[in-house]
Design a protein around this motif. Structure first.
Motif, PDB file in Angstrom:
ATOM      1  N   GLY A  81      53.703  64.527  92.103  1.00 27.79           N
ATOM      2  CA  GLY A  81      52.497  63.721  91.986  1.00 27.79           C
ATOM      3  C   GLY A  81      51.811  63.781  90.642  1.00 27.79           C
ATOM      4  O   GLY A  81      50.668  63.370  90.520  1.00 27.79           O
ATOM      5  N   GLU A  82      52.501  64.262  89.618  1.00 24.70           N
ATOM      6  CA  GLU A  82      51.891  64.378  88.286  1.00 24.70           C
ATOM      7  C   GLU A  82      52.497  63.374  87.318  1.00 24.70           C
ATOM      8  O   GLU A  82      53.690  63.072  87.380  1.00 24.70           O
ATOM      9  CB  GLU A  82      52.123  65.775  87.706  1.00 24.70           C
ATOM     10  CG  GLU A  82      51.312  66.863  88.327  1.00 24.70           C
ATOM     11  CD  GLU A  82      51.528  68.188  87.618  1.00 24.70           C
ATOM     12  OE1 GLU A  82      50.561  68.941  87.543  1.00 24.70           O
ATOM     13  OE2 GLU A  82      52.648  68.458  87.155  1.00 24.70           O
ATOM     14  N   ASP A  98      47.132  64.614  87.518  1.00 21.97           N
ATOM     15  CA  ASP A  98      47.468  64.505  88.925  1.00 21.97           C
ATOM     16  C   ASP A  98      47.043  63.123  89.415  1.00 21.97           C
ATOM     17  O   ASP A  98      45.919  62.692  89.200  1.00 21.97           O
ATOM     18  CB  ASP A  98      46.753  65.593  89.723  1.00 21.97           C
ATOM     19  CG  ASP A  98      47.297  65.748  91.125  1.00 21.97           C
ATOM     20  OD1 ASP A  98      48.091  64.884  91.548  1.00 21.97           O
ATOM     21  OD2 ASP A  98      46.943  66.729  91.787  1.00 21.97           O
ATOM     22  N   ALA A  99      47.951  62.420  90.100  1.00 22.85           N
ATOM     23  CA  ALA A  99      47.666  61.067  90.580  1.00 22.85           C
ATOM     24  C   ALA A  99      46.936  61.070  91.915  1.00 22.85           C
ATOM     25  O   ALA A  99      46.456  60.027  92.351  1.00 22.85           O
ATOM     26  CB  ALA A  99      48.962  60.277  90.708  1.00 22.85           C
ATOM     27  N   PHE A 100      46.832  62.197  92.581  1.00 23.36           N
ATOM     28  CA  PHE A 100      46.115  62.349  93.851  1.00 23.36           C
ATOM     29  C   PHE A 100      46.575  61.349  94.918  1.00 23.36           C
ATOM     30  O   PHE A 100      45.779  60.844  95.681  1.00 23.36           O
ATOM     31  CB  PHE A 100      44.597  62.222  93.654  1.00 23.36           C
ATOM     32  CG  PHE A 100      44.038  63.266  92.758  1.00 23.36           C
ATOM     33  CD1 PHE A 100      43.949  64.584  93.176  1.00 23.36           C
ATOM     34  CD2 PHE A 100      43.604  62.937  91.496  1.00 23.36           C
ATOM     35  CE1 PHE A 100      43.428  65.555  92.336  1.00 23.36           C
ATOM     36  CE2 PHE A 100      43.082  63.904  90.648  1.00 23.36           C
ATOM     37  CZ  PHE A 100      42.990  65.212  91.074  1.00 23.36           C
ATOM     38  N   GLY A 101      47.854  61.074  94.958  1.00 22.10           N
ATOM     39  CA  GLY A 101      48.324  60.112  95.941  1.00 22.10           C
ATOM     40  C   GLY A 101      49.692  60.424  96.490  1.00 22.10           C
ATOM     41  O   GLY A 101      50.327  59.581  97.089  1.00 22.10           O
ATOM     42  N   LEU A 116      49.573  51.698  82.072  1.00 26.23           N
ATOM     43  CA  LEU A 116      50.739  52.276  82.720  1.00 26.23           C
ATOM     44  C   LEU A 116      50.639  51.995  84.216  1.00 26.23           C
ATOM     45  O   LEU A 116      49.620  52.294  84.844  1.00 26.23           O
ATOM     46  CB  LEU A 116      50.778  53.792  82.473  1.00 26.23           C
ATOM     47  CG  LEU A 116      52.002  54.544  82.932  1.00 26.23           C
ATOM     48  CD1 LEU A 116      53.206  54.161  82.099  1.00 26.23           C
ATOM     49  CD2 LEU A 116      51.762  56.038  82.838  1.00 26.23           C
ATOM     50  N   ALA A 117      51.678  51.404  84.783  1.00 25.14           N
ATOM     51  CA  ALA A 117      51.718  51.132  86.227  1.00 25.14           C
ATOM     52  C   ALA A 117      52.602  52.186  86.879  1.00 25.14           C
ATOM     53  O   ALA A 117      53.712  52.452  86.410  1.00 25.14           O
ATOM     54  CB  ALA A 117      52.257  49.743  86.491  1.00 25.14           C
ATOM     55  N   VAL A 118      52.103  52.796  87.965  1.00 25.48           N
ATOM     56  CA  VAL A 118      52.831  53.866  88.643  1.00 25.48           C
ATOM     57  C   VAL A 118      52.882  53.549  90.130  1.00 25.48           C
ATOM     58  O   VAL A 118      51.891  53.156  90.732  1.00 25.48           O
ATOM     59  CB  VAL A 118      52.124  55.232  88.422  1.00 25.48           C
ATOM     60  CG1 VAL A 118      52.844  56.332  89.158  1.00 25.48           C
ATOM     61  CG2 VAL A 118      52.047  55.551  86.941  1.00 25.48           C
ATOM     62  N   SER A 119      54.060  53.741  90.730  1.00 28.23           N
ATOM     63  CA  SER A 119      54.235  53.519  92.167  1.00 28.23           C
ATOM     64  C   SER A 119      54.005  54.825  92.912  1.00 28.23           C
ATOM     65  O   SER A 119      54.671  55.822  92.669  1.00 28.23           O
ATOM     66  CB  SER A 119      55.641  53.011  92.439  1.00 28.23           C
ATOM     67  OG  SER A 119      55.902  53.005  93.829  1.00 28.23           O
ATOM     68  N   ILE A 120      53.040  54.810  93.822  1.00 26.64           N
ATOM     69  CA  ILE A 120      52.730  55.998  94.609  1.00 26.64           C
ATOM     70  C   ILE A 120      53.324  55.807  95.988  1.00 26.64           C
ATOM     71  O   ILE A 120      53.128  54.794  96.635  1.00 26.64           O
ATOM     72  CB  ILE A 120      51.196  56.199  94.704  1.00 26.64           C
ATOM     73  CG1 ILE A 120      50.625  56.428  93.318  1.00 26.64           C
ATOM     74  CG2 ILE A 120      50.870  57.351  95.622  1.00 26.64           C
ATOM     75  CD1 ILE A 120      49.126  56.511  93.269  1.00 26.64           C
ATOM     76  N   GLY A 121      54.079  56.818  96.438  1.00 26.83           N
ATOM     77  CA  GLY A 121      54.762  56.683  97.725  1.00 26.83           C
ATOM     78  C   GLY A 121      54.280  57.659  98.662  1.00 26.83           C
ATOM     79  O   GLY A 121      54.538  58.252  99.531  1.00 26.83           O
TER      80      GLY A 121
END
Length: 121
Positions: A81-82, A98-101, A116-121
């Motif tokens: 998650g970082e 930390d993306a907290f997701g 920056l685009a990030v995919s959180i799963g």
């Protein structure tokens, strides 16, 4: 008697780790690749496709995606998650966020390299 030169050789079992992600720098001079053991390798094309740098892996770090911002900033995301930016001079993480997701699977930056685009799963 003649003189002898002695060279000591040690053999070891080299088991390369699989490649999980690839990213080419903005101008195409460098290729970064992430391996399954958490290490990063940087290949420079202008040096006859030779290995420029290696950032050692860490058991606590998994890398699922890597991305260049310009030619001098390298970022990675992973299952921990970082979002990590690496210091390419010292060969270690420079910043951690930390993306907290939960786990992060992929990322990409826009053409202007401002977001920056990030995919959180």
């Amino acid at each position: 008697m003649g003189e002898f030169l002695l060279h000591r050789v040690r053999f070891f079992q080299f088991v390369p780790s699989g490649i999980l992600a690839l990213a080419q720098s903005g101008h195409g001079e460098r290729l970064a690749l992430a391996r399954g053991d958490g290490s990063l390798e940087i290949i420079r094309f202008s040096w006859n496709h030779s290995q420029e740098k290696v950032i050692a892996g860490n058991d606590n770090r998994s890398i699922e995606a890597i991305s260049w911002i310009g030619d001098d900033r390298l970022l990675s995301v992973g299952l921990n998650g970082e979002i990590i930016e690496f210091d390419l001079q010292r060969l270690c993480p420079k910043y951690r966020l930390d993306a907290f997701g939960g786990p992060l699977w992929c990322m990409s930056c826009n053409c202007e390299e401002t977001h920056l685009a990030v995919s959180i799963g």
